[in-house]
Design an enzyme around this catalytic site. Sequence first.
Site: not given
Ligand SMILES: O=P(O)(O)OC[C@H]1O[C@H](O)[C@H](O)[C@@H](O)[C@@H]1O
Length: 448
Positions: A289, A424
């Site tokens: 990432e 997403k």
């Molecule tokens: O902690 P959150 O906001 O639920 O995110 C959880 C994960 O999903 C996202 O899509 C990002 O790409 C990640 O970098 C992150 O760690």
Amino acid sequence: MENIKLDINKSLGFISKDKLAAYEPKVRACMETLEKGTGLGNDFLGWLHLPSSITKEHLDDLKATAQVLRENCEVVVVAGIGGSYLGARAVIEAMSNSFLWLQEKKAGQPTIIFAGHNIGEDYLYELTSFLKDKKFGVINISKSGTTTETALAFRLLKKQCEDQRGKEMARKVIVAVTDAKKGAARVTADKEGYKSFIIPDNVGGRFSVLTPVGLLPIAVAGIDIDQLVEGARKMEEVCANQNMMENPAALYAATRNELYQNGKKIEILVNFQPKLHYFMEWWKQLYGESEGKDHKGIYPSSVDFSTDLHSMGQWIQEGERTIYETVISVETPNHELHVPSDEENLDGLNFLAGKRVDEVNKMAELGTQLAHVDGGVPNMRVSVPKLNEYYLGQLIYFFEKACGISGYLLEINPFNQPGVEAYKKNMFALLNKPGYEEETKAIQARLK
Ligand SMILES: O=P(O)(O)OC[C@H]1O[C@H](O)[C@H](O)[C@@H](O)[C@@H]1O
């Protein structure tokens, strides 16, 4: 006490020593950019001095909350995805008995289960069925507080916990780790009165294992978070060294970038201890990432050896020569086991009799290194004196610091992840999420 060590000797046959030495000023500049906060993504540098800024009060608060969950739960479900679960899982699996889940449960030692990192209906069905007669608690971890996978699992778990244990007990055994103000997880935690911990704004998910995101579940698992932080603190000190050859993070960043410039586009992180499997998963997110941007970046992959020598070994030995390996080698196992001798020697293994199993493993490691280097695969080696909290803390900070330096060497922003939004957006459009009406129309038209 010793530290983890990086050995790049077996890469030097593939890159020029002079070219590597020429990285010293560049690496120093990247380190200065990180320190001064003058580079891309500079609002996400909270991880840089995180270990040395964690207070005893904060650790005590985490341990006290962990104790409440330990005393009141047979099972604790950690709901989170990506950076909100991989760090905790990496440390918990590395520090736990491999057969813990088959052993008789002890009071005050809940089983840790992970959820919210997939949308598998069978997974969630089987999980909720398993939890039916269990006294369980939940740690809901999400920085944004809106991640679909995690929110969906939490919706199911919250309801089940309240139904089974009553609202009052649910309030005691559900803990939130999320943003201070934003997101649905924060709204729910405040409304329901859950104990909650804040993920600092300036620490991105993949750098957050030393915040409550990682520390709380790790403490619930009964693992020593003081030692984990202590190890990270030590590495924070070691990796501040301006001399590239004495700074493992700087040297690793420079070497991998020079390998990349020489066509080595894929890094394979290797372990010879199955307990490190999830550590590799954590590392893959950290580097994938951070660096996969602007159509650049080393592809981070991983293997568990010797297991995968019997599946991926052929490709690594003789496939396309675009790979290099970084081996995490644990010097001394925590237990001792000798190969027994056998009078009949039907299996022909008496040549190993009396040896420690680890001696066999180490010869597999050395034999593999020699074979792969002969086959054209550059090799780096990170040696870890022992698999314990202190050295895991060192490893975590070492890889984080190296990632920051490496990203700046590559001239990308190592601290954002704009590409993750693409799927997403499509998923929300396909599911008719309010606010995505235009995207829904457009995507439906594409599918006709
Ligand atoms: O902690 P959150 O906001 O639920 O995110 C959880 C994960 O999903 C996202 O899509 C990002 O790409 C990640 O970098 C992150 O760690």
